[in-house]
Design a protein around this motif. Structure first.
Motif, mmCIF file in Angstrom:
data_model
loop_
_atom_site.group_PDB
_atom_site.id
_atom_site.type_symbol
_atom_site.label_atom_id
_atom_site.label_comp_id
_atom_site.label_asym_id
_atom_site.label_seq_id
_atom_site.Cartn_x
_atom_site.Cartn_y
_atom_site.Cartn_z
ATOM 1 N N MET A 1 34.786 53.845 -38.714
ATOM 2 C CA MET A 1 35.438 53.179 -39.815
ATOM 3 C C MET A 1 35.232 51.666 -39.717
ATOM 4 O O MET A 1 35.051 51.004 -40.727
ATOM 5 C CB MET A 1 36.918 53.524 -39.838
ATOM 6 N N GLU A 91 34.477 64.442 -48.980
ATOM 7 C CA GLU A 91 34.262 65.496 -47.985
ATOM 8 C C GLU A 91 33.452 64.972 -46.805
ATOM 9 O O GLU A 91 33.712 65.320 -45.658
ATOM 10 C CB GLU A 91 33.554 66.692 -48.617
ATOM 11 N N LYS A 92 32.478 64.137 -47.083
ATOM 12 C CA LYS A 92 31.658 63.554 -46.013
ATOM 13 C C LYS A 92 32.439 62.539 -45.192
ATOM 14 O O LYS A 92 32.087 62.258 -44.055
ATOM 15 C CB LYS A 92 30.425 62.874 -46.607
ATOM 16 N N LYS A 93 33.493 61.971 -45.768
ATOM 17 C CA LYS A 93 34.288 60.938 -45.104
ATOM 18 C C LYS A 93 35.594 61.488 -44.548
ATOM 19 O O LYS A 93 36.484 60.720 -44.207
ATOM 20 C CB LYS A 93 34.628 59.804 -46.096
ATOM 21 N N LYS A 94 35.736 62.796 -44.455
ATOM 22 C CA LYS A 94 37.037 63.366 -44.120
ATOM 23 C C LYS A 94 37.586 62.909 -42.778
ATOM 24 O O LYS A 94 38.786 62.871 -42.584
ATOM 25 C CB LYS A 94 37.018 64.884 -44.213
ATOM 26 N N GLU A 95 36.708 62.498 -41.854
ATOM 27 C CA GLU A 95 37.206 62.029 -40.559
ATOM 28 C C GLU A 95 37.914 60.686 -40.677
ATOM 29 O O GLU A 95 38.742 60.342 -39.856
ATOM 30 C CB GLU A 95 36.078 61.949 -39.518
ATOM 31 N N MET A 96 37.575 59.894 -41.701
ATOM 32 C CA MET A 96 38.234 58.597 -41.854
ATOM 33 C C MET A 96 39.325 58.620 -42.904
ATOM 34 O O MET A 96 40.092 57.682 -43.014
ATOM 35 C CB MET A 96 37.213 57.497 -42.191
ATOM 36 N N CYS A 97 39.398 59.674 -43.684
ATOM 37 C CA CYS A 97 40.334 59.733 -44.806
ATOM 38 C C CYS A 97 41.468 60.697 -44.504
ATOM 39 O O CYS A 97 41.227 61.856 -44.191
ATOM 40 C CB CYS A 97 39.623 60.196 -46.081
ATOM 41 N N GLY A 98 42.674 60.211 -44.613
ATOM 42 C CA GLY A 98 43.827 61.091 -44.583
ATOM 43 C C GLY A 98 44.159 61.465 -46.009
ATOM 44 O O GLY A 98 43.423 62.157 -46.685
#
Length: 150
Positions: A1, A91-98
């Motif tokens: 991030m 979906e591709k950013k799910k690790e950074m998005c809550g």
């Protein structure tokens, strides 16, 4: 991030809300949620167009974004494509998005997505695909915003 933050925000910049009075127009999500604003543009003489999205945190700091060329005959079709591309982006950013609010200024689109109601046949397939993605992304909500705040 941190890499994404540095890509979009230089060290000498203040959050946009401080410099450009961003909050007079753009409405921030509640902390710690993020907001993805999507929009579209189509040419009235052919099917060429583009969609874009901007992901910001509750302070208005730009975290990431996307832009893609599309083909669409109708503005609603382009809005629906912006929504789908935005969902795939998240979906591709799910690790950074809550929790994420996906904002569109298209009332017809947000009503069709949120109420599972009727929509014109030209975009029905796109809306159904959006429902499939949203069912797998419980922390994402689709909201309508005023055109001036998008």
């Amino acid at each position: 991030m941190l890499e994404l933050h540095n890509r979009w925000n230089s060290d000498n910049k203040k959050p946009l809300g401080q410099d450009l009075n961003l909050y007079d127009k753009w409405k921030p999500p509640k902390n710690p949620a993020l907001k993805l604003n999507i929009n579209e543009l189509i040419c009235t003489t052919n099917v060429n167009g583009a969609v874009a999205g901007v992901l910001r945190d509750y302070k208005g700091i730009l975290l990431d974004g996307f832009a893609e060329k599309i083909q669409a005959w109708l503005p609603l079709e382009a809005e629906a494509k912006a929504l789908l591309i935005g969902l795939k982006f998240l979906e591709k950013k799910k690790e950074m998005c809550g929790s994420v609010i996906l904002d569109s200024d298209c009332c017809t689109l947000t009503k069709a997505v949120n109420s599972h109601g009727d929509c014109c046949w030209e975009v029905e397939k796109l809306i159904n695909e959006a429902h499939i993605h949203l069912a797998q992304m419980l922390a994402v909500s689709v909201e309508q915003c005023d055109r001036r705040t998008n």
